[in-house]
Design a protein around this motif. Structure first.
Motif: not given
Length: 144
Positions: A1-5
């Motif tokens: 999720m952090a990489a997507g953000d």
């Protein structure tokens, strides 16, 4: 999720002058991703015990597993996401609950479009020890 953000914020920075990387947004999404990730490991083990396939990959069993995910996990994780992220963003419980009411059905419908096909591939073609890794890759696309 952090990489997507991070990917989303990078696109936002490139497309809007004066836009900066929001570290708190990234940290909040990272925390939510970690909490969701802890939850996701065990349902796969539970589903394999609850619905063991008579053959290597039984299509009726796989379809039952695919249908359990969105009905159970999407509902619980959606509520957790909106309330948890709202709390991390400093919203009151009432504000987070209102955001949940405003956005949940759109989130849930999109979830039904993305995750059943991903889980069909997961349960038909991915070995059980690699399922969480596969779903992490799918989550990167979903989060982005």
């Amino acid at each position: 999720m952090a990489a997507g953000d991070s990917a989303c914020q990078s696109c936002e920075i490139r497309s809007r002058s004066g836009q900066r990387f929001h570290l708190w947004r990234f940290a909040s999404i990272f925390a939510m991703g970690c909490s969701v990730g802890l939850f996701l490991h065990y349902p796969y083990l539970w589903l394999d015990r609850l619905l063991p396939a008579p053959g290597l990959r039984s299509l009726p069993t796989v379809l039952r597993k695919v249908l359990v995910g969105p009905r159970v996990a999407s509902s619980l994780l959606g509520v957790w996401y909106f309330l948890g992220l709202g709390w991390l963003e400093g919203q009151t419980l009432d504000e987070s609950h209102q955001e949940l009411r405003d956005k949940f059905w759109e989130f849930y419908k999109a979830d039904w479009c993305a995750w059943p096909p991903a889980h069909l591939v997961n349960f038909l073609f991915i070995s059980s020890q690699f399922r969480v890794i596969y779903i992490n890759g799918s989550t990167l696309g979903w989060g982005t």
